[in-house]
Design a protein around this motif. Structure first.
Motif, short mmCIF file in Angstrom:
data_model
loop_
_atom_site.label_atom_id
_atom_site.label_comp_id
_atom_site.label_asym_id
_atom_site.label_seq_id
_atom_site.Cartn_x
_atom_site.Cartn_y
_atom_site.Cartn_z
N TRP A 85 3.79 7.56 -1.76
CA TRP A 85 2.58 8.32 -1.46
C TRP A 85 2.68 9.77 -1.90
O TRP A 85 1.68 10.43 -2.14
CB TRP A 85 2.31 8.28 0.04
CG TRP A 85 1.79 6.94 0.49
CD1 TRP A 85 1.45 5.89 -0.30
CD2 TRP A 85 1.58 6.52 1.82
NE1 TRP A 85 1.02 4.84 0.45
CE2 TRP A 85 1.09 5.19 1.78
CE3 TRP A 85 1.76 7.12 3.09
CZ2 TRP A 85 0.77 4.47 2.92
CZ3 TRP A 85 1.43 6.39 4.22
CH2 TRP A 85 0.95 5.08 4.14
N ARG A 95 -3.67 3.63 -11.72
CA ARG A 95 -2.83 3.37 -10.57
C ARG A 95 -3.44 2.25 -9.74
O ARG A 95 -4.65 2.21 -9.53
CB ARG A 95 -2.68 4.64 -9.72
CG ARG A 95 -1.69 5.64 -10.31
CD ARG A 95 -1.60 6.89 -9.46
NE ARG A 95 -0.51 7.75 -9.89
CZ ARG A 95 -0.57 8.60 -10.91
NH1 ARG A 95 -1.69 8.68 -11.60
NH2 ARG A 95 0.47 9.34 -11.24
N ARG A 99 0.81 -1.22 0.00
CA ARG A 99 0.00 0.00 0.00
C ARG A 99 0.84 1.26 0.00
O ARG A 99 0.35 2.34 -0.35
CB ARG A 99 -0.91 0.00 1.22
CG ARG A 99 -1.93 -1.14 1.23
CD ARG A 99 -2.87 -1.01 2.41
NE ARG A 99 -3.83 -2.11 2.44
CZ ARG A 99 -4.78 -2.24 3.37
NH1 ARG A 99 -4.88 -1.34 4.34
NH2 ARG A 99 -5.60 -3.28 3.34
N SER A 139 2.79 2.80 -5.04
CA SER A 139 1.69 2.92 -6.01
C SER A 139 2.22 2.65 -7.41
O SER A 139 2.95 3.48 -7.98
CB SER A 139 1.07 4.32 -5.94
OG SER A 139 0.05 4.45 -6.90
#
Length: 838
Positions: free
Chosen positions: A709, A686, A633, A636
């Motif tokens: 991020w 994405r 997570r 990306s």
């Protein structure tokens, strides 16, 4: 002149009365007859008069008016009386100086001048007031006529070796006849001998045109000169009213008064025949068939093409608006959900465009696509609503909202997106998606109410009390070193556990802070459990660095996130705890990607990539544990899709004709290439699993880079880390062209039978009306005849009534059933309900 003679007669009568001389009745001997010869200006006969009265008689001879047998006077002729051989002036009165003794005879010459017509006439002779007798006058007979029906118009055919008409002589005399044929100001003339009681065929040639040469159709009578006349001659022979003039041709070379020449004018119908009757009938039948077919084609356009095209365009417009609405949905909605809806909209639109409006079951096809479009509209409306609720959720995310509310709303969002990612929806999926979106909406609305009113729900307080009791049991009596470290750094948070219970009724802001504190305590407990369970020193050292113990809450550590006291920081802390529990961190993911060769590859979930469809791409690691790692997570993947050359479509879909086919396909190839290259440049998504709309190309190029991020490149620097190319299978099977051939053949056969049956009635209209009027009547006949309409609309009504039993009918029923529960959903807008009710 005549008044002078009357005056002279009156003076003579007075003188005779004075001399006691009275004109007696004289008798005409042998009653001679005057026969008119047109070669002479005057025709005369000698008449002998005898005094049979027994008395001496004065002679005052005069002639009366020439009359017909019915007694009708003829004013044009002039009758005169004179002595034989007298060359002086002649009048209608003759006076003798001496009286005529009893029994004495007198011969006079009676002459008739200016009789233009044939027939039998009578001329009375008077001696004074007394009638002496009557002379018979026979006009020149000249009973020459055209051989044809006695009652009706005679036809004269010109063309195809029939340039002739027949003259018939009913007299016992031989004539030389001059004739002239006039049509619409054009005239031909000629001469021909005609024997007694004979018939003679008169041939009209180009030589009769006054200087023309040749034996063909006379040019001066050819009325088929302009385009319309030539076109009309293909349908039927040209017919024009004409006049045939027949006149006696005197043998004398001297000039004769034209009014004295016997002649007659006969109305005729001149027919110009440029080709044989059989060929004209063939051409006419072909043209009538074309006109009937055009009328039927217009009926097709009016009854099928126009209404079907309007409905078809309406559906296509709705689909285009749906595609636009889908593309306006934000990227917060997973690409699988967006692309799946867009692919379905495009597939419906493409199938509808390829469906021929002349299909026998096109009405059922339209209703089937209308039902599919309505179901898709409901799906897109739900997806759009979910996007709105998600954006609202993002706006409500701040410190004033308890994390439990945010977590509960996010958990309600994810299962709805999993349902939307499905490629083809069923009725149960539609119902499930509606309920899940409704639940997500309720969670967002509950969060908004909590933020605005500050009043917590009973369910929320119950959750917090249960969590408080659990954490108090786990941490309140704990003497572990790790828990002690956290307690020293967050003493205020641990004071929460000193209370007996959470029922003191704090304010709304306290509820949010209590929720944050309990979440932080739970994360501390998770880390302490993982740290205490570690057996190796290296593992403990790594966990201490992740927690930030050695360097005092370094950025990115657990202590750093817990100190920020924000929702995003709390999520990062929770993510870090998940990574600690799994033992896999972002650097492990990056190392697997950066290895040579990379330990990750681009995979396609579909067995084959179909053109104009959806492709699902994912990144798969060689180490299976990395595929489910929470650490992913923090990274990306950025996917970039580009198109290759346009696919060469199957030959069954290339249309008709060799050169035209090649030219059209080449142009289509170029335009399609430019379109899809423009449409896919750039096309990015994405996520670790993404979807893309596949164009009609040979191959699709996939490029993947990796960002953190903050949008900074984590893997591959400025170069793409992964690249792959996949072939695309054309979707077209060639069955569409085969069906079009079959439907076209069926339509042609169905239309040809009634059109051929109408040819007889069309030919009758052609013969009775003007050509232009007849063609319009035939066109209207082809458009309005019931048999044509029955052939055109042959299968619509029948198929429509049986649509419920067909496959399309069952699909329509399923789609409608899928829409039913959505209409009653409180999450639907008025616009969506109105769209469904259309």
């Amino acid at each position: 002149m005549r008044s002078f003679f009357l005056l002279l007669l009156y003076s003579g009568s007075v003188a005779l009365s004075l001399a006691s001389s009275v004109p007696e009745k004289l008798e005409v001997q042998d009653a001679p007859e005057i026969s008119i010869d047109p070669d002479k200006d005057g025709n005369s006969v000698l008449v002998t008069l005898t005094n049979q009265s027994g008395k001496s008689s004065a002679v005052y001879m005069r002639a009366g008016k020439l009359t017909t047998r019915a007694g009708i006077p003829v004013h044009e002729p002039v009758v005169t009386i004179a002595l034989p051989g007298d060359t002086g002036s002649k009048t209608d009165l003759y006076k003798r100086d001496q009286e005529l003794a009893p029994g004495e005879s007198l011969t006079v010459e009676v002459e008739v001048t200016g009789l233009p017509a044939n027939g039998s006439y009578t001329v009375p002779l008077f001696n004074g007031p007394k009638l002496c007798g009557k002379l018979a006058v026979t006009g020149f007979p000249f009973r020459v006529r055209i051989n044809g029906p006695a009652n009706g118009t005679t036809e004269v055919v010109l063309g195809q070796g029939e340039n002739s008409f027949t003259l018939k002589n009913d007299d016992p005399l031989q004539y030389r006849v001059a004739w002239s044929l006039s049509v619409d100001g054009r005239t031909v003339a000629g001469e021909t001998p005609l024997g007694p009681f004979a018939t003679e065929d008169v041939t009209v040639t180009n030589a009769n045109c006054g200087g023309g040469k040749g034996t063909g159709l006379p040019v001066c009578l050819d009325g088929v000169q302009d385009f319309w006349a030539k076109f009309s001659s293909l349908l039927r022979d040209s017919k024009q009213d004409g006049k045939l003039t027949i006149a006696y041709q005197p043998p004398s070379s001297e000039t004769v008064n034209a009014t004295l020449i016997p002649h007659t004018s006969i109305p005729v119908k001149v027919i110009t025949r440029l080709r044989t009757t059989e060929l004209t009938s063939l051409y006419g039948s072909c043209i009538l068939f074309v006109m009937l077919t055009l009328g039927a084609a217009l009926s097709v356009l009016t009854n099928l093409w126009i209404p079907h095209s309007l409905r078809k365009n309406d559906i296509c417009t709705r689909l285009m608006l749906l595609i636009r609405s889908i593309r306006e949905i934000s990227e917060s909605i997973p690409s699988q959900a967006r692309i799946s809806a867009e692919v379905e909209a495009k597939e419906i639109r493409d199938r509808l465009r390829n469906a021929g409006w002349f299909y026998s079951n096109f009405d059922t096809v339209l209703r089937y696509y209308e039902a599919q479009t309505a179901a898709l509209e409901t799906r897109v409306e739900l997806l759009r609503k979910a996007d709105e609720y998600h954006q609202e959720l993002e706006q409500l995310t701040d410190i004033s909202v308890p994390p439990t509310y945010l977590t509960r709303a996010r958990l309600a969002f994810e299962p709805a997106m999993e349902v939307f990612a499905g490629a083809e929806w069923s009725a149960c999926q539609q119902d499930l998606a509606t309920r899940l979106v409704q639940e997500f909406k309720e969670q967002v609305e509950a969060l908004r109410r909590m933020r605005e009113s500050g009043v917590a729900e009973d369910q929320f307080t119950a959750i917090l009390r249960a969590r408080f009791e659990r954490l108090k049991a786990l941490l309140g009596t704990s003497t572990g070193e790790t828990v002690g470290r956290f307690q020293k750094m967050f003493p205020r948070v641990f004071k929460r556990l000193e209370k007996e219970k959470l029922d003191e009724g704090p304010g709304s802001q306290d509820w949010a802070q209590i929720d944050y504190d309990l979440w932080k305590l739970g994360l501390m407990q998770r880390f302490a459990r993982s740290y205490d369970s570690a057996t190796s020193a290296s593992r403990r050292t790594s966990l201490e660095n992740k927690a930030g113990f050695p360097d005092g809450a370094a950025p990115g550590s657990l202590l750093y996130y817990l100190q920020l006291n924000t929702w995003d920081a709390l999520r990062c802390a929770e993510l870090l705890c998940d990574e600690i529990s799994q033992g896999i961190f972002p650097e492990d993911i990056c190392n697997a990607i950066q290895q040579t060769p990379p330990r990750v590859a681009i995979k396609i979930r579909q067995k084959e990539i179909m053109a104009c469809g959806r492709v699902d791409c994912e990144l798969c690691f060689v180490n299976y544990s990395l595929n489910t790692a929470t650490a992913r997570r923090e990274i990306s993947p950025k996917w970039t899709f580009s198109a290759g050359p346009v696919v060469d479509l199957p030959s069954t879909d290339r249309g008709f004709g060799g050169g035209v086919q090649a030219l059209g396909f080449g142009l289509r190839r170029i335009l399609t290439t430019l379109y899809w290259r423009t449409a896919l440049s750039p096309k990015t998504e994405r996520g670790w699993v993404v979807s893309c709309l596949v164009p009609n190309v040979d191959r699709i190029q996939v490029t993947v880079s990796f960002e953190d991020w903050f949008g900074e490149m984590r893997v591959g620097s400025n170069q793409a880390a992964l690249q792959a190319s996949f072939p695309i299978v054309p979707r077209d099977t060639g069955l569409r062209a085969a069906r079009r051939w079959l439907e076209t053949s069926r339509s042609v056969v169905a239309l040809a039978i009634p059109v051929v049956g109408l040819l007889a009635g069309a030919r009758e209209k052609l013969l009775n009306l003007d050509v232009s009027t007849a063609l319009l009547a035939v066109f209207a006949l082809g458009f309005s005849t019931d048999s044509i309409k029955s052939a055109l609309l042959r299968g619509t009504g029948t198929v429509s009534r049986g649509a419920a039993d067909s496959d399309a009918g069952r699909a329509t029923k399923a789609a409608v059933e899928a829409i039913a529960p959505v209409r009653s959903s409180p999450g639907m807008s008025a616009a969506a309900v109105a769209a469904l009710n259309r």
